[in-house]
Design an enzyme around this catalytic site. Structure first.
Site, mmCIF file in Angstrom:
data_model
loop_
_atom_site.group_PDB
_atom_site.id
_atom_site.type_symbol
_atom_site.label_atom_id
_atom_site.label_comp_id
_atom_site.label_asym_id
_atom_site.label_seq_id
_atom_site.Cartn_x
_atom_site.Cartn_y
_atom_site.Cartn_z
ATOM 1 C CB SER A 1 -0.892 0.019 1.242
ATOM 2 O OG SER A 1 -1.399 1.333 1.422
ATOM 3 C CG MET B 1 -11.411 2.841 1.973
ATOM 4 S SD MET B 1 -9.836 2.898 2.839
ATOM 5 C CE MET B 1 -8.747 3.070 1.441
ATOM 6 C CG ASP C 1 -5.144 2.354 0.838
ATOM 7 O OD1 ASP C 1 -6.085 1.546 0.784
ATOM 8 O OD2 ASP C 1 -4.006 2.060 1.252
ATOM 9 C CG HIS D 1 -3.834 -1.676 -1.511
ATOM 10 N ND1 HIS D 1 -4.908 -2.484 -1.800
ATOM 11 C CD2 HIS D 1 -4.256 -0.853 -0.518
ATOM 12 C CE1 HIS D 1 -5.936 -2.168 -1.026
ATOM 13 N NE2 HIS D 1 -5.570 -1.161 -0.236
ATOM 14 C CG HIS E 1 -9.165 -0.153 -0.517
ATOM 15 N ND1 HIS E 1 -8.578 -0.276 0.734
ATOM 16 C CD2 HIS E 1 -10.502 -0.287 -0.310
ATOM 17 C CE1 HIS E 1 -9.527 -0.468 1.648
ATOM 18 N NE2 HIS E 1 -10.707 -0.471 1.038
ATOM 19 C CG MET F 1 -11.510 -2.935 5.188
ATOM 20 S SD MET F 1 -9.948 -2.528 4.371
ATOM 21 C CE MET F 1 -9.113 -1.568 5.636
ATOM 22 C CG MET G 1 -8.703 6.941 2.244
ATOM 23 S SD MET G 1 -7.967 6.950 3.886
ATOM 24 C CE MET G 1 -6.976 5.461 3.829
ATOM 25 N N GLY H 1 1.149 -1.773 4.215
ATOM 26 C CA GLY H 1 1.689 -0.439 3.988
ATOM 27 C C GLY H 1 2.865 -0.165 4.888
ATOM 28 N N GLY I 1 -9.185 4.000 6.923
ATOM 29 C CA GLY I 1 -8.938 5.423 7.113
ATOM 30 C C GLY I 1 -7.471 5.796 7.290
ATOM 31 C CG PHE I 2 -6.037 7.153 9.775
ATOM 32 C CD1 PHE I 2 -5.494 8.388 9.417
ATOM 33 C CD2 PHE I 2 -7.360 7.105 10.206
ATOM 34 C CE1 PHE I 2 -6.264 9.552 9.499
ATOM 35 C CE2 PHE I 2 -8.137 8.256 10.292
ATOM 36 C CZ PHE I 2 -7.582 9.491 9.939
ATOM 37 N N GLY I 3 -3.185 4.302 7.784
ATOM 38 C CA GLY I 3 -2.176 3.255 7.841
ATOM 39 C C GLY I 3 -1.653 3.142 9.265
ATOM 40 N N GLY I 4 -0.909 2.100 9.538
ATOM 41 C CA GLY I 4 -0.201 1.969 10.809
ATOM 42 C C GLY I 4 -1.043 1.571 12.010
ATOM 43 C CG ASP J 1 -6.030 -2.850 3.355
ATOM 44 O OD1 ASP J 1 -4.998 -2.505 3.956
ATOM 45 O OD2 ASP J 1 -6.668 -2.088 2.596
ATOM 46 N N GLY J 2 -4.787 -4.101 6.531
ATOM 47 C CA GLY J 2 -4.759 -3.405 7.817
ATOM 48 C C GLY J 2 -3.986 -4.179 8.862
ATOM 49 N N GLY J 3 -2.859 -3.614 9.291
ATOM 50 C CA GLY J 3 -2.073 -4.253 10.340
ATOM 51 C C GLY J 3 -1.395 -5.543 9.908
HETATM 52 C C1 DX5 Z 1 -6.415 1.612 5.558
HETATM 53 C C2 DX5 Z 1 -5.934 1.259 4.170
HETATM 54 C C3 DX5 Z 1 -4.762 0.366 4.135
HETATM 55 C C4 DX5 Z 1 -3.527 0.909 4.800
HETATM 56 C C5 DX5 Z 1 -2.859 -0.246 5.444
HETATM 57 O O1 DX5 Z 1 -7.648 2.229 5.488
HETATM 58 O O2 DX5 Z 1 -6.967 0.640 3.422
HETATM 59 O O3 DX5 Z 1 -4.471 -0.093 2.836
HETATM 60 O O4 DX5 Z 1 -2.622 1.525 3.950
HETATM 61 O O5 DX5 Z 1 -1.813 0.217 6.211
HETATM 62 P P1 DX5 Z 1 -1.036 -0.712 7.215
HETATM 63 O O6 DX5 Z 1 -0.490 -1.870 6.427
HETATM 64 O O7 DX5 Z 1 0.022 0.189 7.734
HETATM 65 O O8 DX5 Z 1 -2.021 -1.150 8.247
HETATM 66 ZN ZN ZN Z 2 -6.434 -0.333 1.486
#
Ligand code: DX5
Ligand code: ZN
Length: 212
Positions: A8, A68, A35, A33, A66, A137, A37, A194, A142-145, A172-174
């Site tokens: 991502s 959102m 994202d 990927h 993706h 999900m 938003m 990501g 909404g956010f990475g990390g 996707d996520g974590g």
């Molecule tokens: C979150 C995104 C993800 C995000 C994942 O809403 O859809 O794609 O970038 O980030 P990580 O891998 O850091 O959780």
């Molecule tokens: Zn995503």
């Protein structure tokens, strides 16, 4: 079953996107990927059509977009024309999911449907034989990390048991070297990551650890 790793770019360096995507490509990733938003469906604003168009010019990686966003049906054409290879929209954002799926596939590209942590997998059963991919999900979008929500992973086998063999199940996520194994052992075959990849000191090693 081989695993599709989709880095991502949300955690990449936006001033050096071409450099960063070449790093993940050299590491063996085949997908990227992206994202998108809108500040409405999720409380954050990221990137849009012009970025996909620019990336298309500099890479042959499979562009996994993706969305959102609210009213995804309004943005399928611009994202398809920009060069997306797959467009995933959120089930919760679509008034008529079946129509959005065919709208995407009519452009000759793959269609994905995604569910947020509080949406039950049974709600998307009616679409499983039409979509190419389901994105589960594993954080609130909404956010990475953010940290992986373990309970979300239990949706993977429920979807797998009720879907055609060819369906791609993406998480996707974590996702990192530990949570990826939980998901693949439950039947996921596509991993979005990501921060684990782009914040790592060794991008090559991070991608490799997800691929193997
Ligand atoms: C979150 C995104 C993800 C995000 C994942 O809403 O859809 O794609 O970038 O980030 P990580 O891998 O850091 O959780
Ligand atoms: Zn995503």
């Amino acid at each position: 079953m081989s695993i599709i790793v989709s880095p991502s770019i949300l955690s990449a360096d936006f001033a050096n996107l071409e450099r960063d995507i070449n790093l993940v490509k050299d590491a063996g990733a085949k997908w990227l990927h992206i994202d998108v938003m809108d500040g409405h469906f999720v409380p954050n604003i990221t990137i849009g059509v012009p970025v996909v168009k620019s990336l298309r010019k500099v890479t042959d990686l499979f562009l996994d977009v993706h969305l959102m966003i609210e009213n995804p049906e309004k943005f399928i054409k611009p994202f398809a024309d920009a060069g997306s290879d797959l467009i995933t929209f959120h089930y919760e954002a679509a008034k008529k999911p079946a129509e959005v799926i065919s709208m995407i596939q009519d452009f000759g590209i793959k269609a994905g449907i995604s569910i947020k942590p509080n949406t039950q997998p049974e709600e998307i059963f009616p679409y499983l034989s039409n979509v190419d991919l389901v994105l589960v999900m594993t954080v609130e979008p909404g956010f990475g990390g953010q940290s992986f929500i373990h309970e979300c992973a239990s949706k993977i086998p429920v979807i797998k048991e009720n879907a055609p063999e060819s369906l791609i199940i993406q998480v996707d996520g974590g996702i990192n070297n530990v949570t990826s194994k939980i998901c693949t052992s439950l039947g996921a075959n596509s991993l979005v990551a990501g921060s684990y990849i782009f914040n790592s000191d060794n991008i090559n090693k991070a991608v490799q650890s997800l691929l193997n």
